[in-house]
Scaffold this active site. Structure first.
Site, PDB file in Angstrom:
ATOM      1  N   CYS A   2       0.615  -0.862  -0.275  1.00  0.00           N
ATOM      2  CA  CYS A   2      -0.454  -0.210   0.302  1.00  0.00           C
ATOM      3  C   CYS A   2       0.875   1.100   0.173  1.00  0.00           C
ATOM      4  O   CYS A   2       1.845   1.577   0.963  1.00  0.00           O
ATOM      5  CB  CYS A   2      -1.293   0.029   1.602  1.00  0.00           C
ATOM      6  SG  CYS A   2      -2.264  -1.092   1.300  1.00  0.00           S
ATOM      7  N   ARG A  28       3.598   0.254  -5.209  1.00  0.00           N
ATOM      8  CA  ARG A  28       3.342  -0.844  -3.674  1.00  0.00           C
ATOM      9  C   ARG A  28       2.400  -1.798  -3.826  1.00  0.00           C
ATOM     10  O   ARG A  28       1.792  -2.051  -2.970  1.00  0.00           O
ATOM     11  CB  ARG A  28       3.177   0.096  -2.818  1.00  0.00           C
ATOM     12  CG  ARG A  28       4.575   1.186  -2.637  1.00  0.00           C
ATOM     13  CD  ARG A  28       4.559   2.497  -1.920  1.00  0.00           C
ATOM     14  NE  ARG A  28       5.033   1.477  -0.271  1.00  0.00           N
ATOM     15  CZ  ARG A  28       5.722   1.510   0.803  1.00  0.00           C
ATOM     16  NH1 ARG A  28       6.695   1.568   0.591  1.00  0.00           N
ATOM     17  NH2 ARG A  28       5.930   1.338   1.380  1.00  0.00           N
ATOM     18  N   TRP A  75      -3.142  -2.589  -2.219  1.00  0.00           N
ATOM     19  CA  TRP A  75      -2.724  -4.316  -1.984  1.00  0.00           C
ATOM     20  C   TRP A  75      -3.197  -4.555  -0.951  1.00  0.00           C
ATOM     21  O   TRP A  75      -3.161  -4.935   0.461  1.00  0.00           O
ATOM     22  CB  TRP A  75      -1.523  -4.306  -1.458  1.00  0.00           C
ATOM     23  CG  TRP A  75      -0.779  -5.482  -1.567  1.00  0.00           C
ATOM     24  CD1 TRP A  75      -0.846  -6.273  -3.733  1.00  0.00           C
ATOM     25  CD2 TRP A  75      -0.197  -7.291  -1.213  1.00  0.00           C
ATOM     26  NE1 TRP A  75      -0.361  -7.431  -3.634  1.00  0.00           N
ATOM     27  CE2 TRP A  75      -0.051  -7.899  -2.094  1.00  0.00           C
ATOM     28  CE3 TRP A  75      -0.420  -6.845   0.591  1.00  0.00           C
ATOM     29  CZ2 TRP A  75      -0.044  -9.337  -1.518  1.00  0.00           C
ATOM     30  CZ3 TRP A  75      -0.278  -8.386   0.634  1.00  0.00           C
ATOM     31  CH2 TRP A  75       0.086  -9.221  -0.288  1.00  0.00           C
ATOM     32  N   ASN A  99      -1.203   2.216   5.855  1.00  0.00           N
ATOM     33  CA  ASN A  99       0.039   1.379   5.480  1.00  0.00           C
ATOM     34  C   ASN A  99       0.092   0.671   6.152  1.00  0.00           C
ATOM     35  O   ASN A  99       0.867   0.840   7.717  1.00  0.00           O
ATOM     36  CB  ASN A  99       0.620   1.439   4.661  1.00  0.00           C
ATOM     37  CG  ASN A  99       1.862   1.291   4.112  1.00  0.00           C
ATOM     38  OD1 ASN A  99       3.577   1.478   3.872  1.00  0.00           O
ATOM     39  ND2 ASN A  99       2.140  -0.300   4.038  1.00  0.00           N
ATOM     40  N   GLY A 100      -0.220  -0.405   6.639  1.00  0.00           N
ATOM     41  CA  GLY A 100       0.352  -1.751   7.481  1.00  0.00           C
ATOM     42  C   GLY A 100      -0.719  -2.673   7.382  1.00  0.00           C
ATOM     43  O   GLY A 100      -1.704  -2.813   7.083  1.00  0.00           O
ATOM     44  N   GLU A 477      16.615 -18.109  -8.990  1.00  0.00           N
ATOM     45  CA  GLU A 477      16.032 -16.960  -9.414  1.00  0.00           C
ATOM     46  C   GLU A 477      15.952 -16.114 -10.950  1.00  0.00           C
ATOM     47  O   GLU A 477      14.771 -16.074 -11.279  1.00  0.00           O
ATOM     48  CB  GLU A 477      17.245 -16.121  -9.525  1.00  0.00           C
ATOM     49  CG  GLU A 477      16.847 -14.334  -9.898  1.00  0.00           C
ATOM     50  CD  GLU A 477      15.850 -13.697  -8.632  1.00  0.00           C
ATOM     51  OE1 GLU A 477      15.668 -14.198  -7.482  1.00  0.00           O
ATOM     52  OE2 GLU A 477      15.557 -12.088  -9.647  1.00  0.00           O
ATOM     53  N   LYS A 481      12.078 -15.225 -11.557  1.00  0.00           N
ATOM     54  CA  LYS A 481      11.554 -14.135 -12.633  1.00  0.00           C
ATOM     55  C   LYS A 481      10.011 -14.596 -13.743  1.00  0.00           C
ATOM     56  O   LYS A 481       9.457 -13.889 -13.924  1.00  0.00           O
ATOM     57  CB  LYS A 481      12.486 -14.236 -13.250  1.00  0.00           C
ATOM     58  CG  LYS A 481      13.262 -12.807 -13.657  1.00  0.00           C
ATOM     59  CD  LYS A 481      13.145 -11.672 -12.554  1.00  0.00           C
ATOM     60  CE  LYS A 481      13.203 -12.217 -11.847  1.00  0.00           C
ATOM     61  NZ  LYS A 481      12.643 -11.292 -10.617  1.00  0.00           N
ATOM     62  N   GLU A 484       7.032 -14.946 -11.528  1.00  0.00           N
ATOM     63  CA  GLU A 484       6.148 -13.315 -11.361  1.00  0.00           C
ATOM     64  C   GLU A 484       5.791 -12.717 -12.565  1.00  0.00           C
ATOM     65  O   GLU A 484       4.678 -12.264 -12.356  1.00  0.00           O
ATOM     66  CB  GLU A 484       7.240 -12.966 -10.597  1.00  0.00           C
ATOM     67  CG  GLU A 484       8.230 -12.587 -11.090  1.00  0.00           C
ATOM     68  CD  GLU A 484       8.961 -11.473  -9.183  1.00  0.00           C
ATOM     69  OE1 GLU A 484       8.344 -10.877  -9.054  1.00  0.00           O
ATOM     70  OE2 GLU A 484      10.366 -11.677  -9.970  1.00  0.00           O
ATOM     71  N   HIS A 500      14.806 -37.663  -8.053  1.00  0.00           N
ATOM     72  CA  HIS A 500      14.652 -37.864  -6.692  1.00  0.00           C
ATOM     73  C   HIS A 500      12.724 -37.420  -6.462  1.00  0.00           C
ATOM     74  O   HIS A 500      12.206 -37.109  -5.279  1.00  0.00           O
ATOM     75  CB  HIS A 500      15.410 -37.908  -5.234  1.00  0.00           C
ATOM     76  CG  HIS A 500      16.869 -38.011  -5.008  1.00  0.00           C
ATOM     77  ND1 HIS A 500      17.156 -39.425  -4.709  1.00  0.00           N
ATOM     78  CD2 HIS A 500      17.874 -37.236  -5.973  1.00  0.00           C
ATOM     79  CE1 HIS A 500      18.400 -39.322  -5.424  1.00  0.00           C
ATOM     80  NE2 HIS A 500      18.309 -38.475  -5.514  1.00  0.00           N
ATOM     81  N   LYS A 607       5.774  -4.185  -4.336  1.00  0.00           N
ATOM     82  CA  LYS A 607       7.089  -4.310  -5.228  1.00  0.00           C
ATOM     83  C   LYS A 607       7.742  -4.033  -3.219  1.00  0.00           C
ATOM     84  O   LYS A 607       8.228  -4.377  -3.411  1.00  0.00           O
ATOM     85  CB  LYS A 607       7.587  -3.115  -5.881  1.00  0.00           C
ATOM     86  CG  LYS A 607       9.357  -2.929  -5.964  1.00  0.00           C
ATOM     87  CD  LYS A 607       9.627  -2.861  -6.798  1.00  0.00           C
ATOM     88  CE  LYS A 607      11.119  -2.854  -7.138  1.00  0.00           C
ATOM     89  NZ  LYS A 607      11.460  -4.774  -7.735  1.00  0.00           N
TER      90      LYS A 607
HETATM   91  C1  F6R Z   1      11.114 -10.778  -7.093  1.00  0.00           C
HETATM   92  C2  F6R Z   1      10.465  -9.480  -6.332  1.00  0.00           C
HETATM   93  C3  F6R Z   1      10.917 -10.370  -4.823  1.00  0.00           C
HETATM   94  C4  F6R Z   1      12.186  -9.129  -3.960  1.00  0.00           C
HETATM   95  C5  F6R Z   1      11.125  -9.510  -2.362  1.00  0.00           C
HETATM   96  C6  F6R Z   1      12.246  -8.889  -1.233  1.00  0.00           C
HETATM   97  O1  F6R Z   1      11.285 -10.462  -8.492  1.00  0.00           O
HETATM   98  O2  F6R Z   1      11.274  -8.549  -6.286  1.00  0.00           O
HETATM   99  O3  F6R Z   1      11.064 -11.653  -4.895  1.00  0.00           O
HETATM  100  O4  F6R Z   1      12.585  -9.729  -3.692  1.00  0.00           O
HETATM  101  O5  F6R Z   1      10.355  -9.045  -1.859  1.00  0.00           O
HETATM  102  O6  F6R Z   1      12.299  -7.327  -1.395  1.00  0.00           O
HETATM  103  P1  F6R Z   1      12.954  -6.586  -0.393  1.00  0.00           P
HETATM  104  O7  F6R Z   1      14.666  -6.930  -1.883  1.00  0.00           O
HETATM  105  O8  F6R Z   1      12.709  -5.050  -1.429  1.00  0.00           O
HETATM  106  O9  F6R Z   1      13.242  -7.012   0.334  1.00  0.00           O
END
Ligand code: F6R
Length: 612
Positions: A2, A28, A75, A99-100, A477, A481, A484, A500, A607
């Site tokens: 948020c 956010r 969010w 926010n929270g 990773e 990617k 998501e 396994h 994010k």
């Molecule tokens: C995936 C992604 C998330 C962040 C995770 C941690 O593309 O961006 O998995 O890596 O939410 O976020 P930070 O680095 O901001 O603590």
């Protein structure tokens, strides 16, 4: 999650400031959005579900010039993302955005219902709003009223609050969720979850600390500490400019950020290896063990770090997701270093893990991108990744810069301990020096291969990534990617582990992306690839030029174990993860384009994850 924003002033129209700020805060969360403005002598609420552009459209006919407002992009946590549950919420005299999470909202709601409050939404925020309104009936000093209410809230919050009877002032308070106050040149002031949202108007800001309160009008800003004493705060200047928040001709922020990686990585290696200028004096060679704690991609960066620290600096490392680490027995000794990695510097679980590690006496080192964020301020030492603002929800340059910082840390530590000879050091130094060209090569010269791979995989329901050692970390990773942004199911496995159980999912045509860039492990990975090929997989084989020369070109019988081959530049262990990762980022990006997905704002995500 948020995002919140507020404006009070006569220089700009509050509606424009709020909408432009909310667009910047959309990273956010983007389930719904709303604003509350003072208009025609009352507080009016406007809300829409979905992205900010829906709210903007619904407000397009509103031509009023407005001097005060607060806004929110959501969010969803408590309550589905509909207009009713969208913020702002208004109860009696009080209107607010939040926010929270108020964890004890059900308990508070029960009490308020007994006192006659009727609730319209399913949210915890409406309960907080009603609670403040209830206290305000007897406590007319607004700061005291908010403070008294907050004493009874359990959880996290950043609130921007307006009262019907003082419609030129915004009150604010925060606990665990971030909030900054934007200082206007004259006749206006702002508040926001993040300075980026108000950079079009000002780059001067005050960081509101945990449990501080603010009273903001167009020509004054007053801050109070948790004892409600008025305090002076430093005005800081943001160094990121608003132009860094544009797509600059790229179709998506994600593509722009992928393309920024050559420059970002060059800068990290120059800053932290060639010049060895960490922001503070850092020597971690004497620690007995390291705990790396982070979430998501940042945790994956940590896995690359673990490999490098253990192989070259001979320090044992554990890597754990913060949401697990914070609730377990951490087994910290007085010679444990806890490395906390976070792009945003605000991730709730990561921040909680940092605080617990500190409480238990660990030394903490934060690897953070967002300057001035909570994790950067609370870590004993902070190394900034200097990646610049990252807007796309899926991290690319943020992750890459974290890996690069860990590489320099592991290498500097290994050198300090006398574990790297001069010739090898020189070799790695050249690798770092060439990083800009190497990564540019991976971005520019493999278009045909990325096209072929994405055109094959985009039609499938699921796929697998396999690799060993660092390649395994990179596969985790790469798989994240793809998941998501393309909404495909994929799993990353240690190459030797697939048999396994998971290999039962391989059938005729199942895509498998195999990464084999480590010479010591190359033949082992190839054997694992062959095991899947024998069961019908479609193999995308990723290796390096050196290994292809040595092991593939020279062997006659290589036909049949892969369907598409990507031969990437060869690098040392300290940069190979970066080289491979960029290829995997582009495969994910192109696949998501073919599946017509929302690249920069994938569904259900945000994010900055400020809830646990
Ligand atoms: C995936 C992604 C998330 C962040 C995770 C941690 O593309 O961006 O998995 O890596 O939410 O976020 P930070 O680095 O901001 O603590």
């Amino acid at each position: 999650m948020c995002g919140i924003i507020g404006y009070t002033g006569t220089k700009n129209n509050a509606k424009e400031v709020l909408l432009s700020g909310l667009k910047k805060l959309e990273y956010r969360g983007y389930d719904s959005a709303g604003i509350a403005v003072y208009e025609n002598e009352k507080i009016n609420l406007y809300k829409s579900t979905g992205k900010i552009k829906n709210l903007e459209e619904s407000l397009s006919k509103n031509t009023s010039t407005l001097n005060l407002g607060i806004g929110h992009t959501r969010w969803a946590t408590h309550g589905v993302p509909n207009e009713t549950n969208a913020h702002p919420h208004k109860c009696g005299n009080v209107t607010l955005v939040h926010n929270g999470i108020i964890e004890n909202y059900l308990e508070l709601k029960q009490d308020l219902i007994l006192k006659g409050t009727e609730f319209k939404t399913q949210t915890d925020t409406e309960v907080a709003c009603a609670y403040i309104n209830e206290i305000y009936k007897t406590e007319k000093n607004k700061i005291k009223c908010i403070a008294q209410s907050c004493k009874n809230f359990r959880g996290s919050y950043a609130f921007a609050i307006i009262f019907d009877d003082e419609p030129d002032t915004i009150y604010a308070v925060r606990k665990d969720s971030p909030l900054v106050i934007g200082v206007g040149a004259s006749d206006e002031n702002f508040i926001s979850s993040d300075i980026s949202a108000i950079l079009n108007y000002t780059n001067r800001y005050i960081l509101l600390e945990h449990e501080e309160f603010a009273k903001i009008s167009k020509d004054s800003i007053e801050i109070f500490n948790s004892n409600l004493e008025k305090i002076e705060k430093e005005i800081l200047t943001a160094t990121w400019s608003s132009s860094e928040y544009q797509k600059s001709g790229f179709d998506h922020f994600m593509l722009k950020e992928i393309n920024e990686q050559p420059k970002v990585l060059k800068q990290v290696f120059e800053r932290y290896f060639s010049n060895n200028t960490y922001d503070q004096n850092i020597d971690i060679s004497n620690y007995d063990n390291i705990h790396i704690v982070a979430c998501g991609s940042a945790m994956h960066a940590g896995l690359v770090g673990k490999f490098l620290f253990e192989k070259y600096a001979l320090i044992p490392v554990t890597v754990e997701v913060a949401s697990e680490y914070r609730y377990k027995n951490q087994l910290i000794t007085n010679n444990t270093l806890v490395i906390i990695i976070s792009q945003s510097g605000e991730t709730a679980d990561t921040l909680a893990a940092l605080r617990i590690a500190k409480q238990k006496g660990a030394h903490t080192l934060g690897i953070v991108n967002a300057v001035g964020s909570t994790i950067s301020r609370e870590s004993d030492i902070t190394i900034y990744t200097h990646a610049g603002p990252e807007i796309a929800v899926a991290t690319t340059k943020g992750y890459a810069s974290q890996v690069a910082v860990l590489s320099t840390l592991a290498l500097n530590t290994a050198i300090k301990k006398g574990l790297i000879d001069k010739t090898f050091e020189e070799h790695i130094y050249n690798d770092f020096k060439n990083i800009q060209n190497t990564i540019s090569d991976v971005i520019k010269n493999y278009e045909e291969e990325y096209k072929k791979v994405s055109e094959y995989i985009y039609k499938h329901d699921h796929l697998f990534y396999i690799g060993r050692g660092i390649d395994n970390a990179v596969c985790l990773e790469g798989s994240l990617k793809l998941k998501e942004i393309s909404y495909m199911h994929s799993e990353a496995y240690a190459a030797g582990e697939l048999k396994h159980g998971t290999i039962s999912l391989i059938e005729q045509g199942t895509p498998l992306i195999a990464v084999a860039t480590d010479e010591i492990l190359f033949e082992k990975t190839v054997s694992n690839v062959k095991e899947t090929k024998a069961r019908g997989s479609f193999v995308v084989f990723i290796t390096t030029r050196d290994l292809e020369d040595k092991y593939i070109k020279s062997v006659e019988d290589t036909s049949g174990f892969f369907d598409i081959k990507l031969v990437l530049p060869s690098a040392t262990d300290f940069t190979q993860a970066l080289v491979t990762m960029v290829a995997l980022q582009l495969i994910a990006y192109k696949t998501a384009i073919l599946r017509d997905c929302d690249i920069d704002q994938p569904r259900n995500l945000a994010k900055s994850v400020t809830v646990e």
